[in-house]
Design a protein around this motif. Structure first.
Motif, PDB file in Angstrom:
ATOM      1  N   ASN A  72      10.003  -2.377   5.121  1.00 24.36           N
ATOM      2  CA  ASN A  72       8.849  -3.070   5.506  1.00 24.36           C
ATOM      3  C   ASN A  72       8.851  -3.557   6.946  1.00 24.36           C
ATOM      4  O   ASN A  72       9.737  -3.983   7.545  1.00 24.36           O
ATOM      5  N   GLY A  73       7.740  -3.581   7.651  1.00 25.25           N
ATOM      6  CA  GLY A  73       7.288  -3.941   8.869  1.00 25.25           C
ATOM      7  C   GLY A  73       6.137  -3.434   9.500  1.00 25.25           C
ATOM      8  O   GLY A  73       5.022  -3.292   8.856  1.00 25.25           O
ATOM      9  N   VAL A  74       6.095  -2.893  10.871  1.00 14.28           N
ATOM     10  CA  VAL A  74       5.025  -2.444  11.450  1.00 14.28           C
ATOM     11  C   VAL A  74       5.484  -1.487  12.297  1.00 14.28           C
ATOM     12  O   VAL A  74       6.632  -1.447  12.699  1.00 14.28           O
TER      13      VAL A  74
ATOM     14  N   GLY B 239       7.777  -0.218   2.296  1.00 14.37           N
ATOM     15  CA  GLY B 239       8.810   0.531   1.660  1.00 14.37           C
ATOM     16  C   GLY B 239       8.815   1.901   2.121  1.00 14.37           C
ATOM     17  O   GLY B 239       8.635   3.088   1.461  1.00 14.37           O
ATOM     18  N   HIS B 240       8.924   1.875   3.613  1.00 14.22           N
ATOM     19  CA  HIS B 240       8.951   3.289   4.475  1.00 14.22           C
ATOM     20  C   HIS B 240       7.762   3.947   4.351  1.00 14.22           C
ATOM     21  O   HIS B 240       7.647   5.319   4.673  1.00 14.22           O
ATOM     22  N   SER B 241       6.446   3.397   3.982  1.00 20.16           N
ATOM     23  CA  SER B 241       5.368   4.456   3.988  1.00 20.16           C
ATOM     24  C   SER B 241       4.111   3.456   4.309  1.00 20.16           C
ATOM     25  O   SER B 241       4.399   2.155   4.592  1.00 20.16           O
ATOM     26  N   SER B 242       3.232   4.034   4.759  1.00 19.35           N
ATOM     27  CA  SER B 242       1.861   3.267   5.276  1.00 19.35           C
ATOM     28  C   SER B 242       0.677   3.859   4.515  1.00 19.35           C
ATOM     29  O   SER B 242       0.504   5.060   3.847  1.00 19.35           O
ATOM     30  N   PRO B 243      -0.338   2.939   4.105  1.00 21.09           N
ATOM     31  CA  PRO B 243      -1.505   3.186   3.437  1.00 21.09           C
ATOM     32  C   PRO B 243      -2.403   4.089   4.537  1.00 21.09           C
ATOM     33  O   PRO B 243      -3.294   4.808   4.010  1.00 21.09           O
TER      34      PRO B 243
END
Length: 81
Positions: free
Chosen positions: A43-45, A65-69
């Motif tokens: 999680n992060g940016v 979780g290693h993905s982005s929307p």
């Protein structure tokens, strides 16, 4: 236990990729980048910058979780793996 929880939420993984957004067109070499700042659970940016002779665009995307929307480029996917 609280110490481990805090450590898991702290930034532990920083990855940087430099790239040319328009290869073969002489538009600026490897001055574009994608960099991620993630905790233990992914999680992060993610911050990316696209440099083209006329302008520079900067983007920030949330990572969970290693993905982005949001849609990710190949370079952005590389820094969150």
């Amino acid at each position: 236990v609280k110490m481990n929880e805090r450590l898991n939420r702290s930034i532990q993984h920083v990855k940087l990729v430099l790239f040319d957004p328009l290869p073969g067109q002489g538009q600026g070499g490897q001055q574009s980048f994608a960099v991620s700042f993630l905790d233990e659970t992914g999680n992060g940016v993610l911050i990316s910058s696209l440099y083209i002779r006329e302008k520079t665009n900067v983007y920030a995307k949330p990572i969970t979780g290693h993905s982005s929307p949001l849609e990710l480029s190949a370079e952005e996917k590389k820094v969150i793996e």
